[in-house]
Design a protein around this motif. Structure first.
Motif, mmCIF file in Angstrom:
data_model
loop_
_atom_site.group_PDB
_atom_site.id
_atom_site.type_symbol
_atom_site.label_atom_id
_atom_site.label_comp_id
_atom_site.label_asym_id
_atom_site.label_seq_id
_atom_site.Cartn_x
_atom_site.Cartn_y
_atom_site.Cartn_z
ATOM 1 N N LYS A 124 37.165 41.851 46.453
ATOM 2 C CA LYS A 124 35.566 42.046 46.484
ATOM 3 C C LYS A 124 34.484 42.740 44.824
ATOM 4 C CE LYS A 124 34.197 41.580 50.662
ATOM 5 N NZ LYS A 124 34.698 40.631 51.474
ATOM 6 N N ARG A 125 35.530 42.075 44.107
ATOM 7 C CA ARG A 125 35.289 43.106 42.243
ATOM 8 C C ARG A 125 34.445 42.018 41.400
ATOM 9 N NH1 ARG A 125 38.843 47.358 40.521
ATOM 10 N NH2 ARG A 125 40.961 47.403 42.019
ATOM 11 N N PHE A 126 34.425 40.891 42.271
ATOM 12 C CA PHE A 126 33.284 39.662 41.362
ATOM 13 C C PHE A 126 32.216 40.091 42.007
ATOM 14 C CE2 PHE A 126 37.431 37.038 40.258
ATOM 15 C CZ PHE A 126 37.513 38.212 39.060
ATOM 16 N N ARG A 127 30.787 40.510 41.854
ATOM 17 C CA ARG A 127 29.448 40.637 42.302
ATOM 18 C C ARG A 127 28.997 38.964 41.442
ATOM 19 N NH1 ARG A 127 30.531 43.903 45.889
ATOM 20 N NH2 ARG A 127 31.598 45.548 44.700
ATOM 21 N N SER A 183 39.598 44.552 33.329
ATOM 22 C CA SER A 183 38.924 44.328 32.060
ATOM 23 C C SER A 183 38.642 43.161 31.488
ATOM 24 C CB SER A 183 39.571 45.551 31.067
ATOM 25 O OG SER A 183 38.739 44.543 29.716
ATOM 26 N N ILE A 184 40.470 42.273 31.999
ATOM 27 C CA ILE A 184 40.036 40.847 31.316
ATOM 28 C C ILE A 184 40.088 40.100 32.650
ATOM 29 C CG2 ILE A 184 42.606 40.078 32.516
ATOM 30 C CD1 ILE A 184 40.707 38.760 28.950
ATOM 31 N N ALA A 185 39.944 40.433 33.530
ATOM 32 C CA ALA A 185 39.068 39.430 34.930
ATOM 33 C C ALA A 185 37.985 40.127 34.833
ATOM 34 C CB ALA A 185 39.744 40.316 36.217
ATOM 35 N N MET A 186 37.297 40.936 35.050
ATOM 36 C CA MET A 186 36.034 40.704 34.112
ATOM 37 C C MET A 186 35.602 40.183 33.513
ATOM 38 S SD MET A 186 35.498 42.579 37.485
ATOM 39 C CE MET A 186 33.564 42.221 37.452
#
Length: 146
Positions: free
Chosen positions: A143-146, A109-112
């Motif tokens: 690849k959690r960041f888009r 959650s915090i990373a997003m």
């Protein structure tokens, strides 16, 4: 040996190998090599690396120290200090004293939120790295960041 500046009211330095700072940060392994000693911490800790446009480390900040199970990360605080350091982007490094580097729901959650804030401000979150016992988890590699 080279030194990194830790951003505080006054600067302190962290002793690191010259070869780790003589090139841009291009992999989570390089960040892990710089901060793998966080695996020995008894409390959760958050470190933010401030990067220039060439992805070289300008400075780093110990942004939070919590308990054995949790720490507080305020996205606004992390980005404010990165802006004060005149960073172009940042990397967040966080440890899990349990030794497991798998992200918790709170980590995800915090990373997003940090990633979204970076997009808004034009100061991208390059990676969110969790350090465990002799291992790490990189959100960029997964690849959690888009």
């Amino acid at each position: 040996m080279a030194y990194l500046k830790e951003l505080k009211v006054t600067f302190t330095r962290k002793r690191v190998d010259d070869d780790l700072l003589s090139r841009p940060v291009d992999s989570p392994e390089q960040v892990y090599a710089l901060f793998k000693d966080m695996q020995n911490e008894a409390k959760e800790k958050v470190v933010v690396l401030h990067l220039n446009p060439q992805l070289e480390i300008l400075s780093y900040e110990v942004a939070s120290i919590g308990s054995a199970k949790a720490t507080l990360m305020e996205p606004v605080e992390l980005y404010r200090n990165a802006m004060l350091a005149r960073a172009s982007s940042l990397i967040v490094v966080h440890n899990h004293p349990s030794g497991h580097c798998q992200p918790s729901d709170a980590d995800i959650s915090i990373a997003m939120r940090l990633h979204e804030l970076g997009v808004i401000h034009g100061m991208p979150l390059q990676d969110f790295i969790i350090i465990g016992d002799d291992e790490y988890c990189s959100f960029r590699e997964e690849k959690r960041f888009r």
